[in-house]
Scaffold this motif. Structure first.
Motif, mmCIF file in Angstrom:
data_model
loop_
_atom_site.group_PDB
_atom_site.id
_atom_site.type_symbol
_atom_site.label_atom_id
_atom_site.label_comp_id
_atom_site.label_asym_id
_atom_site.label_seq_id
_atom_site.Cartn_x
_atom_site.Cartn_y
_atom_site.Cartn_z
ATOM 1 N N GLU A 30 -74.356 118.255 0.361
ATOM 2 C CA GLU A 30 -74.067 117.400 -0.786
ATOM 3 C C GLU A 30 -72.652 117.635 -1.300
ATOM 4 O O GLU A 30 -71.922 116.687 -1.623
ATOM 5 N N LYS A 31 -72.236 118.912 -1.360
ATOM 6 C CA LYS A 31 -70.871 119.216 -1.795
ATOM 7 C C LYS A 31 -69.839 118.641 -0.826
ATOM 8 O O LYS A 31 -68.790 118.142 -1.247
ATOM 9 N N LEU A 32 -70.127 118.710 0.470
ATOM 10 C CA LEU A 32 -69.217 118.134 1.461
ATOM 11 C C LEU A 32 -69.124 116.624 1.281
ATOM 12 O O LEU A 32 -68.037 116.042 1.361
ATOM 13 N N GLY A 33 -70.247 115.967 1.027
ATOM 14 C CA GLY A 33 -70.246 114.528 0.788
ATOM 15 C C GLY A 33 -69.433 114.162 -0.446
ATOM 16 O O GLY A 33 -68.686 113.181 -0.441
ATOM 17 N N GLN A 34 -69.569 114.951 -1.521
ATOM 18 C CA GLN A 34 -68.786 114.703 -2.732
ATOM 19 C C GLN A 34 -67.300 114.887 -2.466
ATOM 20 O O GLN A 34 -66.468 114.112 -2.956
#
Length: 123
Positions: A30-34
């Motif tokens: 999720e952090k990578l997507g953000q």
């Protein structure tokens, strides 16, 4: 893409799964997507700002592929310069505000036993 192929990316993902673990992996994904969304938004905002500053009509006319520094291979540039036909070499290029330099004709060959011209002021 930085010399990373699909196989190397797959190996790195496998190592990440092992090191991070299956419990924390969704949070990191999720952090990578953000991060990717923020990076894309930053690039879009920068492009819009440049378009606004320069003007949309000028921005759309610019050939961005021509400005790509990866296309400038010094070997190709030198080969093109050496192999090009120099039909324009006979006429000096006209630069705005600078007059063309007049060239002197080649001196005539001296007859046998004739002395070359002498300039007393040149010595």
């Amino acid at each position: 893409m930085l010399g990373i192929g699909f196989d190397k990316l797959l190996v790195m993902a496998g190592i990440a799964v092992i090191l991070i673990g299956p419990t924390r992996l969704p949070g990191y994904a999720e952090k990578l997507g953000q991060f990717v969304r923020n990076l894309r938004r930053f690039a879009d905002d920068a492009r819009d700002k440049v378009r606004e500053e320069v003007g949309s009509d000028v921005f759309d006319e610019i050939d961005w592929k021509k400005l790509d520094p990866r296309q400038y291979d010094p070997r190709r540039i030198i080969a093109d310069a050496l192999l090009s036909d120099d039909d324009d070499a006979a006429e000096p290029e006209k630069v705005v505000g600078i007059p063309a330099v007049a060239t002197k004709p080649a001196p005539a060959a001296l007859a046998a036993g004739a002395l070359p011209p002498f300039d007393a002021e040149a010595t």
